[in-house]
Design a protein around this motif. Structure first.
Motif, mmCIF file in Angstrom:
data_model
loop_
_atom_site.group_PDB
_atom_site.id
_atom_site.type_symbol
_atom_site.label_atom_id
_atom_site.label_comp_id
_atom_site.label_asym_id
_atom_site.label_seq_id
_atom_site.Cartn_x
_atom_site.Cartn_y
_atom_site.Cartn_z
ATOM 1 N N GLN A 42 -1.395 -16.093 37.160
ATOM 2 C CA GLN A 42 -2.507 -15.482 37.882
ATOM 3 C C GLN A 42 -2.403 -13.967 37.849
ATOM 4 O O GLN A 42 -1.390 -13.400 38.258
ATOM 5 C CB GLN A 42 -2.558 -15.985 39.330
ATOM 6 C CG GLN A 42 -3.737 -15.431 40.114
ATOM 7 C CD GLN A 42 -4.138 -16.298 41.294
ATOM 8 O OE1 GLN A 42 -4.287 -17.504 41.152
ATOM 9 N NE2 GLN A 42 -4.329 -15.689 42.453
ATOM 10 N N THR A 43 -3.458 -13.334 37.361
ATOM 11 C CA THR A 43 -3.604 -11.882 37.396
ATOM 12 C C THR A 43 -4.710 -11.500 38.362
ATOM 13 O O THR A 43 -4.662 -10.460 39.004
ATOM 14 C CB THR A 43 -3.898 -11.338 35.982
ATOM 15 O OG1 THR A 43 -2.898 -11.821 35.079
ATOM 16 C CG2 THR A 43 -3.912 -9.817 35.956
ATOM 17 N N VAL A 44 -5.716 -12.351 38.472
ATOM 18 C CA VAL A 44 -6.775 -12.213 39.482
ATOM 19 C C VAL A 44 -6.865 -13.529 40.265
ATOM 20 O O VAL A 44 -6.435 -13.610 41.405
ATOM 21 C CB VAL A 44 -8.129 -11.841 38.842
ATOM 22 C CG1 VAL A 44 -9.193 -11.686 39.943
ATOM 23 C CG2 VAL A 44 -8.014 -10.534 38.060
ATOM 24 N N GLY A 45 -7.387 -14.587 39.622
ATOM 25 C CA GLY A 45 -7.534 -15.856 40.342
ATOM 26 C C GLY A 45 -7.229 -17.074 39.506
ATOM 27 O O GLY A 45 -7.737 -18.163 39.778
ATOM 28 N N SER A 46 -6.376 -16.929 38.508
ATOM 29 C CA SER A 46 -6.273 -17.924 37.435
ATOM 30 C C SER A 46 -5.464 -19.172 37.736
ATOM 31 O O SER A 46 -5.385 -20.069 36.905
ATOM 32 C CB SER A 46 -5.717 -17.259 36.174
ATOM 33 O OG SER A 46 -6.633 -16.325 35.665
#
Length: 451
Positions: free
Chosen positions: A169-173
């Motif tokens: 996850q980097t944002v919402g992965s």
């Protein structure tokens, strides 16, 4: 009695340990599920049947010999195709990496293998774990997005092609595809688990995470993988906790409900679902207090995307200059913008993010856990993107540990979820409260038609 493919990772581990089922039988079961469902779902990049069965036979032989076994002995696991496994291609869902074969194995994969897990295969990711949708299909309805970037991992777990799978996850992965597919997903505290050997997106945001069907599975994998790594500069030296022993220890918690933004930006059905879940938890003894987001939240998401673009561009610069046409459109544009962003703009975004992270740590201390809907809506019938990232991204930006739990189905027949958030490195508390909530909510979702 539940069929083998319906068992959680922890249940499989127990049954293998108790000699109620063999690692070979487990592996064969999931390979058969993949054979049956993969043509319609497209969740896997690579499954090496011979290697999987050979590894399962080895695990079985170890068990029969009385050798010491790990907590995941014989349990198959899906691996998002950005994790390196020495000698096995890592494509990262991109033409740019079409011929890339790493010489090292990711720290997390090594730890999983030492714990006895069987690597079932590589799961589909969006290109370089970024923006352009993958071809994986949501098993609940293929016309609706499965989310991303860990789309293949979420689909494979939801469709019972594997009990548990690695994401990132980097944002919402992790949180979004887990919610969209009706499974449990965990994003630990930033730095809690080493990222060495994972293809990067953004060095200051990337977080290892995973998906399964129970909170216990989340704790089991964290128990195996949490800890320092001298060769990962952001891996924390904070001692790992005992995430399994205290899993059943939570009493009725104090829950902080974030009404501003998260409830305001949710559709009516999501708001009603969230309130209904809170009513269940309050009836079981939880106390609920409203908490207010800090002013720094207003710029946090925009800053996060800017930081991600710049740091991704730093990693991709040489490849982008040589192979720009081989990137998909959304990622190509993000890298272009990242390379054109000046140092002052990037630095000011980092400064605002430090303020935001500090403010969110203070917010998290106002309750045992914070609670929000996992997504503003159930997954939409739009395959041009991977869904709305705004509800998951803030927790990645500020680094707080977050777990999403299935909460039921929307009128569309698609899954919905709620997410719980705790203070940094308080995963013992987060998981115990999540387990308490899981028992109260009592929702186990399975896609229609056996998918």
């Amino acid at each position: 009695m539940a069929e083998t493919h319906e068992l959680s990772a922890a249940e499989l581990a127990r049954q293998i340990r108790d000699r109620k089922i063999t690692p070979v039988e487990v592996a064969q079961t999931f390979l058969e599920r993949i054979d049956a469902l993969e043509p319609s779902l497209g969740a896997w990049v690579r499954v090496d049947r011979e290697t999987v069965l050979s590894d399962a036979q080895q695990r079985q032989a170890e068990l029969e010999s009385g050798a010491a076994t790990g907590p995941l002995h014989g349990v198959p696991i899906g691996i998002k195709d950005i994790y390196h496994m020495a000698g096995i291609p890592t494509t990262a869902g991109s033409k740019v990496y079409a011929n890339y074969v790493p010489g090292e194995t990711a720290v997390t994969i090594d730890l999983l293998q030492k714990a006895g897990a069987i690597m079932l295969g590589k799961t589909v990711t969006t290109e370089f774990a970024c923006l352009d949708p993958s071809h994986a299909k949501n098993p609940w309805n293929p016309a609706h997005t499965p989310g991303g970037s860990s789309s293949g991992s979420a689909v494979s777990v939801a469709a019972r092609m594997c009990p548990i799978a690695m994401g990132s996850q980097t944002v919402g992965s992790v949180l979004r595809p887990a919610s969209y597919n009706g499974v449990v997903g965990l994003k630990p505290t930033y730095g809690r688990v080493s990222r060495r050997g994972v293809v990067p997106v953004s060095w200051s945001l990337d977080t290892v995470g995973w998906m399964g069907r129970t909170v216990e599975d989340m704790a089991l994998l964290l128990q195996v993988m949490a800890g320092p790594d001298e060769l990962d500069p952001v891996a924390s030296k904070v001692s790992a906790g005992d995430y399994l022993s205290d899993l059943e220890s939570a009493k009725a918690p104090k829950i902080g409900l974030i009404t501003s933004f998260f409830m305001e930006e949710s559709d009516q059905e999501t708001q009603q679902m969230t309130r209904a879940i809170l009513d269940q938890l309050k009836s079981a003894g939880a106390s609920v207090v409203d908490v207010t987001l800090p002013d720094s939240f207003d710029t946090a998401f925009k800053d996060q995307l800017l930081i991600m673009g710049v740091e991704a561009a730093a990693f991709h610069k040489r490849m982008y200059e040589e192979q720009a046409a081989d990137y998909q459109p959304k990622l190509r544009e993000m890298l272009r913008q990242g390379l054109e962003t000046d140092a002052v703009t990037y630095t000011r975004a980092l400064e605002r993010r430090l303020r935001f992270s500090a403010d969110m740590r203070v917010l998290a201390e106002q309750a045992d856990v914070l609670l929000t809907p996992s997504t503003p809506t159930a997954p939409l019938a739009d395959l041009t993107n991977t869904g709305d990232t705004r509800f998951q991204g803030p927790w990645t930006s500020c680094g707080l540990p977050t777990i999403t739990l299935p909460a039921g189905l929307a009128k569309s027949g698609l899954p919905m979820g709620v997410q719980l958030i705790a203070s940094p490195f308080k995963e013992v508390r987060l998981l115990a409260i999540a387990r308490w909530c899981e028992k109260i909510i009592d929702v186990q979702l399975a896609p229609p038609g056996g998918a």
